[in-house]
Design an enzyme around this catalytic site. Structure first.
Site, PDB file in Angstrom:
ATOM      1  N   PHE A 117       5.278 101.525  22.399  1.00  0.00           N
ATOM      2  CA  PHE A 117       4.553 100.942  21.532  1.00  0.00           C
ATOM      3  C   PHE A 117       4.868  99.603  21.233  1.00  0.00           C
ATOM      4  CE2 PHE A 117       1.574 100.296  17.988  1.00  0.00           C
ATOM      5  CZ  PHE A 117       0.476 100.623  18.663  1.00  0.00           C
ATOM      6  N   ASP A 169      -3.336 100.499  28.638  1.00  0.00           N
ATOM      7  CA  ASP A 169      -2.198 101.398  28.318  1.00  0.00           C
ATOM      8  C   ASP A 169      -2.634 102.644  29.133  1.00  0.00           C
ATOM      9  OD1 ASP A 169      -0.533 103.165  27.014  1.00  0.00           O
ATOM     10  OD2 ASP A 169      -1.888 103.347  25.203  1.00  0.00           O
ATOM     11  N   LYS A 225     -10.270  93.514  18.403  1.00  0.00           N
ATOM     12  CA  LYS A 225      -9.711  92.591  18.168  1.00  0.00           C
ATOM     13  C   LYS A 225      -8.488  92.059  18.924  1.00  0.00           C
ATOM     14  CE  LYS A 225     -10.549  94.904  14.129  1.00  0.00           C
ATOM     15  NZ  LYS A 225     -10.189  95.392  12.711  1.00  0.00           N
ATOM     16  N   ASP A 229      -1.844  95.597  17.564  1.00  0.00           N
ATOM     17  CA  ASP A 229      -1.597  95.973  16.026  1.00  0.00           C
ATOM     18  C   ASP A 229      -0.862  97.277  16.003  1.00  0.00           C
ATOM     19  OD1 ASP A 229      -4.132  97.171  16.907  1.00  0.00           O
ATOM     20  OD2 ASP A 229      -4.120  98.045  15.026  1.00  0.00           O
TER      21      ASP A 229
END
Ligand code: IMP
Ligand code: MG
Length: 183
Positions: A156, A107, A47, A163
């Site tokens: 992060f 990442d 998403k 999210d």
């Protein structure tokens, strides 16, 4: 239900909505130049890439088709599980087509390295990657991104589609979370 303010959980804003829009417009200009005269299918990875797809696609003035895939590679926390699974496949047949994968962040590279080889096996004319963010220090798999918004440190981040436990995707800016959110 927690109705508190999401933006106030950020300790630092790394990229504002306006900076993101400006960078995506630059990337769109490069894409238009590189794919001139070629059919182009952009594939958003659900998403997280929803916001990037929406703004990148609208920065393109040429014809473009949009398709979506959903892949799971992450648990609900901040560490990669190492397992990749297709939850929703493409609607389009990509054989002979130029495919540009659009994602919000690279990442470890696990997801996109796996996806690139998966899509390459379907006989496309080309497969390339556009990502808004990349963490070079976290990269463990070889992934060549043709278009990168920014390289960021290995921390992060949330917002603009990104999210933490399904929250913060709706923030307009990208930033780092306050430590109290994790504990
Ligand atoms: P990779 O397979 O390790 O490259 O991870 C890719 C996916 O992990 C991304 O598409 C994100 O959904 C998620 N991810 C990696 N880093 C972050 C981050 O800093 N914030 C939020 N999600 C992240
Ligand atoms: Mg993602």
């Amino acid at each position: 239900m927690d109705t508190s303010d999401a933006q106030s959980d950020l300790v630092e804003v790394l990229f504002t909505e306006q900076q993101i829009h400006e960078r995506l417009a630059e990337m769109a200009a490069e894409i238009e130049k590189d794919y001139q005269g070629k059919d182009l299918l952009i594939v958003g990875i659900l998403k997280g890439a929803v916001m990037v797809m929406a703004d990148l696609a609208r920065s393109l003035t040429r014809h473009v088709e949009m398709d979506w895939m959903a892949i799971s590679s992450y648990g609900s926390g901040t560490k990669s599980s190492g397992v990749v699974r297709i939850l929703k496949d493409l609607d389009a047949d990509i054989s002979g087509r130029h495919v540009l994968i659009v994602d919000e962040i690279i990442d470890t590279g696990l997801t996109l390295s796996w996806l690139t080889s998966n899509l390459s096996s379907r006989g496309p004319a080309s497969v390339a990657i556009a990502t808004l963010l990349r963490k070079p220090e976290a990269l463990t798999m070889p992934v060549e991104a043709k278009y990168v918004g920014w390289d960021i440190p290995n921390e992060f981040v949330v917002g603009y589609g990104l999210d933490y436990r399904e929250r913060y995707r709706n923030l307009r800016d990208i930033g780092t979370l306050a430590p109290h959110v994790y504990s």
